[in-house]
Design a protein around this motif. Structure first.
Motif, PDB file in Angstrom:
ATOM      1  N   PRO A   1       0.806  -1.223   0.000  1.00 39.68           N
ATOM      2  CA  PRO A   1       0.000   0.000   0.000  1.00 39.68           C
ATOM      3  C   PRO A   1       0.843   1.280   0.000  1.00 39.68           C
ATOM      4  N   LYS A   2       1.966   1.266   0.706  1.00 40.81           N
ATOM      5  CA  LYS A   2       2.825   2.455   0.725  1.00 40.81           C
ATOM      6  C   LYS A   2       3.406   2.740  -0.650  1.00 40.81           C
ATOM      7  N   VAL A   3       3.699   1.712  -1.415  1.00 40.10           N
ATOM      8  CA  VAL A   3       4.196   1.905  -2.783  1.00 40.10           C
ATOM      9  C   VAL A   3       3.130   2.609  -3.616  1.00 40.10           C
ATOM     10  N   LEU A   4       1.894   2.127  -3.543  1.00 39.08           N
ATOM     11  CA  LEU A   4       0.817   2.657  -4.375  1.00 39.08           C
ATOM     12  C   LEU A   4       0.282   4.002  -3.906  1.00 39.08           C
ATOM     13  N   ASN A   5       0.577   4.397  -2.677  1.00 41.81           N
ATOM     14  CA  ASN A   5       0.066   5.671  -2.183  1.00 41.81           C
ATOM     15  C   ASN A   5       0.468   6.842  -3.076  1.00 41.81           C
ATOM     16  N   THR A   6       1.662   6.804  -3.659  1.00 41.94           N
ATOM     17  CA  THR A   6       2.075   7.943  -4.482  1.00 41.94           C
ATOM     18  C   THR A   6       1.213   8.053  -5.743  1.00 41.94           C
ATOM     19  N   ALA A   7       0.794   6.932  -6.305  1.00 46.34           N
ATOM     20  CA  ALA A   7      -0.112   6.964  -7.450  1.00 46.34           C
ATOM     21  C   ALA A   7      -1.465   7.540  -7.028  1.00 46.34           C
ATOM     22  N   SER A   8      -1.974   7.082  -5.899  1.00 48.56           N
ATOM     23  CA  SER A   8      -3.256   7.581  -5.394  1.00 48.56           C
ATOM     24  C   SER A   8      -3.195   9.074  -5.107  1.00 48.56           C
ATOM     25  N   GLU A   9      -2.119   9.492  -4.476  1.00 47.41           N
ATOM     26  CA  GLU A   9      -1.978  10.914  -4.120  1.00 47.41           C
ATOM     27  C   GLU A   9      -1.883  11.787  -5.364  1.00 47.41           C
TER      28      GLU A   9
END
Length: 137
Positions: free
Chosen positions: A92-100
């Motif tokens: 989830p921490k990896v994908l957070n930047t895409a979400s943000e």
């Protein structure tokens, strides 16, 4: 700039008020920003940058499909795949930047549901692949 597919599929499909974006790799200037497994050769920050580039490529495909990102009603779903070491726990921490990035660019229309899944490998030895589904007018 929207990238051409690397296989036998279309980069996007616009049907029934939805726009499906095929999985995007972290390709910038014609090459992957990183290669390999997160947690075994690549660190979290490298994975996060790769996910951000995937998100930029998703928006490039959406713009190619719609000609105007203002036609996006809502980002419905991001599916993120992380090429990770077996003991890596921070998908989830990896994908957070895409979400943000989606919220940064699209505002509330960028809020979405999401999957963050670890996998054994990805095409071209990419560290991350992300696809998206948008509601559009």
């Amino acid at each position: 700039e929207a990238k051409a597919p690397i296989g036998s599929y279309v980069p996007y499909l616009h049907l029934g008020g939805q726009l499906f974006i095929s999985g995007q790799l972290p390709i910038r200037d014609g090459k992957l920003v990183a290669k390999g497994k997160i947690g075994a050769g690549l660190d979290l920050s490298q994975g996060q940058e790769a996910a951000r580039v995937c998100a930029i490529n998703i928006l490039a495909q959406a713009k190619a499909a719609l000609r105007d990102l203002d036609r996006i009603v809502q980002l419905l779903r991001l599916n993120g795949f992380v090429n990770a070491a077996p003991d890596f726990p921070d998908h989830p921490k990896v994908l957070n930047t895409a979400s943000e990035l989606m919220v940064e660019i699209l505002g509330n229309k960028g809020l979405h549901t999401r999957i963050a899944v670890g996998c054994a490998s990805l095409p071209l030895d990419a560290p991350v692949e992300v696809d998206a589904i948008f509601a559009v007018d």
